[in-house]
Write an enzyme that holds these catalytic residues in place. Structure first.
Site, short mmCIF file in Angstrom:
data_model
loop_
_atom_site.label_atom_id
_atom_site.label_comp_id
_atom_site.label_asym_id
_atom_site.label_seq_id
_atom_site.Cartn_x
_atom_site.Cartn_y
_atom_site.Cartn_z
N ASP A 93 -12.87 6.72 4.14
CA ASP A 93 -11.67 7.62 4.11
C ASP A 93 -12.17 8.95 4.01
O ASP A 93 -12.15 9.35 2.83
CB ASP A 93 -10.49 7.07 3.39
N TYR A 118 0.83 -1.17 0.16
CA TYR A 118 -0.12 -0.04 0.00
C TYR A 118 1.17 1.20 -0.15
O TYR A 118 0.62 2.21 -0.81
CB TYR A 118 -0.79 0.01 1.30
N ASP A 172 -4.89 3.99 9.72
CA ASP A 172 -5.77 3.08 8.93
C ASP A 172 -5.77 1.58 9.54
O ASP A 172 -4.83 1.26 10.28
CB ASP A 172 -5.08 2.66 7.42
#
Lengths: 124, 124
Positions: free
Chosen positions: B38, B14, B99
């Site tokens: 998000d 990522y 995250d």
């Protein structure tokens, strides 16, 4: 919506509760029907009484928390990275954890989830 | 259960996807029916196509990620703290984010949530 400053203050009170070894400080941050999942994937504890008991046990290791970086706060959530520092069995140990708190409109934590696993335990 | 090493590798991929400015690297990490929230509290994006589009837009700012501390991995989740570094409008900016990724048994991300808010934006 909960208040950003009060959500941030709750995280600092959580750290302070460990620093003082006082589970009541922490239990008071949670709503009556709150849930705690610590670690992620483990059985969920329900209600403030069970949460008080959980933190009472957690503190018997002398666990102290050190925040790693800024607290992230958005909408009705706070997330924060920290290390749990422990001393028992004659050695220093630590666990790297990220917690998420979800708050209600009274700025009480209604859901806590602690993200960590065996790979985050050091010195055990 | 997903694999700890593969969940960790997904987080690094990522970060790499942003480093290379390649949204396809990131979209490939997600399951077909995955969701992305998000920032936390915003409308949820559903499905790999919408996710690919979201990351394509995100990368137009030149966003690069820098991990802050170790990746936390437990059960079917990974959580990680990072800074998003941006350069536009003639100045450096950054956003502090945490995250969480939830994985399926094929080690694909099925749910991503990004915890940050206005107080985590710097230099804007």
């Amino acid at each position: 919506m909960p208040d950003i400053d009060k959500m941030t203050a709750a995280v600092h009170a959580y750290v302070e509760g460990f620093a003082k070894g006082d589970p009541a400080i922490i239990a008071a941050l949670f709503a009556e029907g709150a849930t705690v999942e610590d670690p992620i994937g483990s059985p969920i504890r329900h209600g403030r009484a069970a949460i008080h008991e959980f933190y009472t046990e957690s503190m018997q290791t002398g666990a102290k928390l050190t925040l790693n970086g800024p607290i992230r706060v958005g909408a009705d959530h706070a997330a924060f990275a920290f290390s749990v520092n422990l001393h028992f069995g004659g050695s220093d140990k630590h666990v790297d954890v990220i917690d998420t708190f979800r708050f209600n409109d009274n700025n009480e934590v209604v859901e806590m989830r602690a993200f960590w696993g065996p790979g985050n335990m050091h010195g055990f």
